[in-house]
Scaffold this motif. Structure first.
Motif, PDB file in Angstrom:
ATOM      1  N   MET A   1     -15.376  11.251   7.940  1.00 15.18           N
ATOM      2  CA  MET A   1     -14.293  12.223   8.797  1.00 15.18           C
ATOM      3  C   MET A   1     -13.593  12.974   7.759  1.00 15.18           C
ATOM      4  O   MET A   1     -13.071  12.657   6.742  1.00 15.18           O
ATOM      5  CB  MET A   1     -13.795  11.489   9.638  1.00 15.18           C
ATOM      6  N   PRO A   2     -13.763  14.179   8.054  1.00 16.72           N
ATOM      7  CA  PRO A   2     -12.830  15.193   6.978  1.00 16.72           C
ATOM      8  C   PRO A   2     -11.425  14.893   7.191  1.00 16.72           C
ATOM      9  O   PRO A   2     -10.972  14.444   7.989  1.00 16.72           O
ATOM     10  CB  PRO A   2     -13.070  16.627   7.686  1.00 16.72           C
ATOM     11  N   PRO A   3     -10.681  15.207   5.937  1.00 15.27           N
ATOM     12  CA  PRO A   3      -9.215  14.643   6.014  1.00 15.27           C
ATOM     13  C   PRO A   3      -8.668  15.783   6.874  1.00 15.27           C
ATOM     14  O   PRO A   3      -8.997  16.827   7.020  1.00 15.27           O
ATOM     15  CB  PRO A   3      -8.910  14.962   4.338  1.00 15.27           C
ATOM     16  N   THR A   4      -7.331  15.265   7.411  1.00 18.19           N
ATOM     17  CA  THR A   4      -6.372  16.025   8.051  1.00 18.19           C
ATOM     18  C   THR A   4      -5.019  15.952   7.538  1.00 18.19           C
ATOM     19  O   THR A   4      -4.819  15.086   6.697  1.00 18.19           O
ATOM     20  CB  THR A   4      -6.482  15.535   9.580  1.00 18.19           C
ATOM     21  N   GLY A   5      -4.265  17.006   8.141  1.00 15.92           N
ATOM     22  CA  GLY A   5      -2.817  16.654   7.568  1.00 15.92           C
ATOM     23  C   GLY A   5      -2.623  17.427   6.227  1.00 15.92           C
ATOM     24  O   GLY A   5      -3.532  18.272   5.617  1.00 15.92           O
ATOM     25  N   PRO A   6      -1.666  16.845   5.415  1.00 23.51           N
ATOM     26  CA  PRO A   6      -1.193  17.227   4.143  1.00 23.51           C
ATOM     27  C   PRO A   6      -2.368  17.228   3.031  1.00 23.51           C
ATOM     28  O   PRO A   6      -2.554  18.210   2.527  1.00 23.51           O
ATOM     29  CB  PRO A   6      -0.141  16.318   3.695  1.00 23.51           C
ATOM     30  N   GLN A   7      -3.175  16.284   3.321  1.00 15.23           N
ATOM     31  CA  GLN A   7      -4.561  15.961   2.355  1.00 15.23           C
ATOM     32  C   GLN A   7      -5.382  17.291   2.523  1.00 15.23           C
ATOM     33  O   GLN A   7      -6.046  17.799   1.643  1.00 15.23           O
ATOM     34  CB  GLN A   7      -5.134  14.907   2.599  1.00 15.23           C
ATOM     35  N   SER A   8      -5.715  17.712   3.766  1.00 17.09           N
ATOM     36  CA  SER A   8      -6.535  18.575   4.335  1.00 17.09           C
ATOM     37  C   SER A   8      -6.081  19.875   3.792  1.00 17.09           C
ATOM     38  O   SER A   8      -6.707  20.875   3.052  1.00 17.09           O
ATOM     39  CB  SER A   8      -6.820  18.702   5.617  1.00 17.09           C
ATOM     40  N   VAL A   9      -4.683  20.003   3.672  1.00 13.41           N
ATOM     41  CA  VAL A   9      -4.288  21.214   3.360  1.00 13.41           C
ATOM     42  C   VAL A   9      -4.254  21.482   1.718  1.00 13.41           C
ATOM     43  O   VAL A   9      -4.623  22.569   1.330  1.00 13.41           O
ATOM     44  CB  VAL A   9      -2.681  21.614   3.665  1.00 13.41           C
ATOM     45  N   ASP A  10      -3.953  20.300   1.025  1.00 12.16           N
ATOM     46  CA  ASP A  10      -4.003  20.370  -0.257  1.00 12.16           C
ATOM     47  C   ASP A  10      -5.274  20.750  -0.906  1.00 12.16           C
ATOM     48  O   ASP A  10      -5.328  21.254  -1.985  1.00 12.16           O
ATOM     49  CB  ASP A  10      -3.461  18.985  -1.119  1.00 12.16           C
ATOM     50  N   ARG A  11      -6.632  20.240  -0.130  1.00  8.78           N
ATOM     51  CA  ARG A  11      -7.744  20.439  -0.655  1.00  8.78           C
ATOM     52  C   ARG A  11      -8.079  21.929  -0.340  1.00  8.78           C
ATOM     53  O   ARG A  11      -8.968  22.307  -1.121  1.00  8.78           O
ATOM     54  CB  ARG A  11      -8.781  19.408   0.042  1.00  8.78           C
ATOM     55  N   ALA A  12      -7.838  22.400   0.800  1.00  6.97           N
ATOM     56  CA  ALA A  12      -8.182  23.747   1.137  1.00  6.97           C
ATOM     57  C   ALA A  12      -7.352  24.624   0.028  1.00  6.97           C
ATOM     58  O   ALA A  12      -8.226  25.726  -0.439  1.00  6.97           O
ATOM     59  CB  ALA A  12      -7.413  24.114   2.329  1.00  6.97           C
ATOM     60  N   LEU A  13      -6.410  24.410  -0.336  1.00 12.09           N
ATOM     61  CA  LEU A  13      -5.645  25.254  -1.388  1.00 12.09           C
ATOM     62  C   LEU A  13      -6.399  25.031  -2.889  1.00 12.09           C
ATOM     63  O   LEU A  13      -6.604  25.873  -3.514  1.00 12.09           O
ATOM     64  CB  LEU A  13      -4.373  24.914  -1.517  1.00 12.09           C
ATOM     65  N   ALA A  14      -6.975  23.831  -2.978  1.00 10.28           N
ATOM     66  CA  ALA A  14      -7.639  23.482  -4.418  1.00 10.28           C
ATOM     67  C   ALA A  14      -8.969  24.259  -4.174  1.00 10.28           C
ATOM     68  O   ALA A  14      -9.169  24.642  -5.250  1.00 10.28           O
ATOM     69  CB  ALA A  14      -8.065  21.970  -4.201  1.00 10.28           C
ATOM     70  N   ILE A  15      -9.325  24.387  -3.083  1.00  4.24           N
ATOM     71  CA  ILE A  15     -10.900  25.204  -3.016  1.00  4.24           C
ATOM     72  C   ILE A  15     -10.629  26.767  -3.352  1.00  4.24           C
ATOM     73  O   ILE A  15     -11.115  27.440  -4.063  1.00  4.24           O
ATOM     74  CB  ILE A  15     -11.510  24.958  -1.532  1.00  4.24           C
ATOM     75  N   LEU A  16      -9.469  27.294  -2.728  1.00  5.56           N
ATOM     76  CA  LEU A  16      -9.097  28.589  -2.864  1.00  5.56           C
ATOM     77  C   LEU A  16      -8.589  28.663  -4.287  1.00  5.56           C
ATOM     78  O   LEU A  16      -9.163  29.815  -4.892  1.00  5.56           O
ATOM     79  CB  LEU A  16      -7.665  28.740  -2.150  1.00  5.56           C
ATOM     80  N   ASP A  17      -7.819  28.008  -5.098  1.00  8.77           N
ATOM     81  CA  ASP A  17      -7.642  27.997  -6.596  1.00  8.77           C
ATOM     82  C   ASP A  17      -9.039  28.003  -7.481  1.00  8.77           C
ATOM     83  O   ASP A  17      -9.221  28.701  -8.426  1.00  8.77           O
ATOM     84  CB  ASP A  17      -6.741  26.965  -6.787  1.00  8.77           C
ATOM     85  N   ALA A  18      -9.888  26.997  -6.947  1.00 10.22           N
ATOM     86  CA  ALA A  18     -11.385  26.940  -7.690  1.00 10.22           C
ATOM     87  C   ALA A  18     -11.856  28.313  -7.623  1.00 10.22           C
ATOM     88  O   ALA A  18     -12.519  28.728  -8.475  1.00 10.22           O
ATOM     89  CB  ALA A  18     -12.010  25.853  -7.262  1.00 10.22           C
ATOM     90  N   SER A  27     -20.884  28.095  -5.301  1.00  6.45           N
ATOM     91  CA  SER A  27     -21.427  27.522  -4.068  1.00  6.45           C
ATOM     92  C   SER A  27     -20.825  26.384  -3.468  1.00  6.45           C
ATOM     93  O   SER A  27     -19.444  25.965  -4.054  1.00  6.45           O
ATOM     94  CB  SER A  27     -22.669  26.838  -4.460  1.00  6.45           C
ATOM     95  N   ALA A  28     -20.845  25.797  -2.195  1.00  5.85           N
ATOM     96  CA  ALA A  28     -20.134  24.901  -1.588  1.00  5.85           C
ATOM     97  C   ALA A  28     -20.356  23.684  -2.356  1.00  5.85           C
ATOM     98  O   ALA A  28     -19.389  22.740  -2.336  1.00  5.85           O
ATOM     99  CB  ALA A  28     -20.579  24.864  -0.144  1.00  5.85           C
ATOM    100  N   LYS A  29     -21.433  23.387  -2.735  1.00 11.46           N
ATOM    101  CA  LYS A  29     -21.723  22.100  -3.705  1.00 11.46           C
ATOM    102  C   LYS A  29     -21.019  21.995  -4.957  1.00 11.46           C
ATOM    103  O   LYS A  29     -20.121  21.059  -5.278  1.00 11.46           O
ATOM    104  CB  LYS A  29     -23.055  21.901  -4.114  1.00 11.46           C
ATOM    105  N   ALA A  30     -20.625  23.225  -5.851  1.00 12.61           N
ATOM    106  CA  ALA A  30     -19.752  23.454  -6.645  1.00 12.61           C
ATOM    107  C   ALA A  30     -18.665  23.082  -6.543  1.00 12.61           C
ATOM    108  O   ALA A  30     -17.623  22.316  -7.248  1.00 12.61           O
ATOM    109  CB  ALA A  30     -19.942  24.576  -7.695  1.00 12.61           C
ATOM    110  N   LEU A  31     -17.989  23.691  -5.143  1.00 14.40           N
ATOM    111  CA  LEU A  31     -16.492  23.459  -4.983  1.00 14.40           C
ATOM    112  C   LEU A  31     -16.227  21.931  -4.446  1.00 14.40           C
ATOM    113  O   LEU A  31     -15.130  21.561  -4.728  1.00 14.40           O
ATOM    114  CB  LEU A  31     -16.410  24.494  -3.823  1.00 14.40           C
ATOM    115  N   ALA A  32     -17.253  21.432  -3.933  1.00 11.29           N
ATOM    116  CA  ALA A  32     -16.933  19.811  -3.542  1.00 11.29           C
ATOM    117  C   ALA A  32     -16.989  19.132  -4.763  1.00 11.29           C
ATOM    118  O   ALA A  32     -16.091  18.270  -4.841  1.00 11.29           O
ATOM    119  CB  ALA A  32     -18.017  19.540  -2.777  1.00 11.29           C
ATOM    120  N   ARG A  33     -17.749  19.412  -5.813  1.00 13.99           N
ATOM    121  CA  ARG A  33     -17.589  18.882  -7.047  1.00 13.99           C
ATOM    122  C   ARG A  33     -16.487  19.094  -7.665  1.00 13.99           C
ATOM    123  O   ARG A  33     -15.595  18.073  -8.224  1.00 13.99           O
ATOM    124  CB  ARG A  33     -18.886  19.245  -7.793  1.00 13.99           C
ATOM    125  N   ARG A  34     -15.906  20.378  -7.710  1.00 11.67           N
ATOM    126  CA  ARG A  34     -14.837  20.426  -8.694  1.00 11.67           C
ATOM    127  C   ARG A  34     -13.367  19.995  -7.935  1.00 11.67           C
ATOM    128  O   ARG A  34     -12.363  19.884  -8.627  1.00 11.67           O
ATOM    129  CB  ARG A  34     -14.716  22.192  -8.704  1.00 11.67           C
TER     130      ARG A  34
END
Length: 249
Positions: A1-18, A27-34
């Motif tokens: 199940m995808p994370p929710t709350g602060p963890q979800s926000v933190d990961r979304a921002l990490a994806i944006l930074d990446a 690619s989505a695969k590369a973003l998941a890995r990073r």
């Protein structure tokens, strides 16, 4: 199940930074890995980022979307300490032959807000965004010198004083002495402290010179250029910077 709350926000921002740090679409695969998440979680987070315009999906992967320039324009509007700051930076660039910068301290962070340097200039040592080398840059010193000592100590405790070159000041005691000189002479100088090839010169803008209405904010103007070029005409560059600061009043 995808994370929710602060963890979800933190990961979304990490994806944006990446995506922002990448040279091209990712690619989505590369973003998941990073970002250390599953592919399903990456897609779960990419969907709202794309829907809101922070990212855009292309055939090659995800890139920055049309919302990003608007965020920077909003930052300029909120932090601009004088009308037509971009014009002022351009005039300073023309007068000195050096790249010019507007930098600000607000809310415990120092940000390079705007610059005349082209975004494609990879050699330029100072780019818009969060500045973590304040102890080694002229604009950082100019801003830190204006802060009350408790705020200055808090900033340095949070960001550290990493040694970037052989000239970098890494002692809090020596930096305090340097900042005292900055206040006395009215400008800050960094010769090869952040980048061995560059000298930067900065002045803090007078409090109340701006329209942001944020009493917590401190602003600075600065220029950077090759050290050899600065040594050929230091007074000319210093005079042009002082005049630009006076124009903000």
């Amino acid at each position: 199940m995808p994370p929710t709350g602060p963890q979800s926000v933190d990961r979304a921002l990490a994806i944006l930074d990446a995506v922002a740090d990448a040279a091209g679409p990712v690619s989505a695969k590369a973003l998941a890995r990073r970002t250390g998440c599953s592919l399903s979680t990456a897609y779960h987070l990419l969907a709202p980022l794309t829907a809101r315009g922070y990212l855009v999906r292309t055939a090659q992967g995800f890139g920055l979307g049309p919302r990003i320039p608007g965020l920077h324009r909003s930052l300029l509007r909120q932090l601009e300490p004088a009308p037509r700051m971009a014009d002022l930076l351009t005039r300073l660039r023309r007068a000195t032959g050096a790249e010019a910068y507007h930098t600000a301290y607000r809310g415990g962070l120092i940000t390079v807000v705007d610059t005349t340097a082209p975004v494609t200039d990879a050699a330029n040592p100072f780019t818009p965004g969060r500045e973590t080398r304040a102890h080694a840059t002229a604009h950082g010193k100019a801003l830190l010198a204006e802060l009350p000592r408790p705020l200055r100590r808090r900033y340095l405790a949070e960001h550290g004083m990493a040694r970037l070159t052989g000239a970098t000041i890494t002692s809090a005691e020596l930096l305090e002495a340097e900042l005292s000189r900055v206040r006395g002479q009215g400008f800050a100088l960094s010769v090869g402290e952040a980048d061995p090839s560059y000298t930067c010169l900065a002045v803090a803008l007078p409090r109340g010179s701006g329209g942001d209405g944020d009493g917590d904010a401190v602003h600075a103007l600065s220029v950077s250029l090759a050290t050899g070029e600065f040594r050929r005409r230091p007074q000319e560059i210093r005079s042009a910077l002082a005049q630009a600061a006076a124009d903000c009043g």
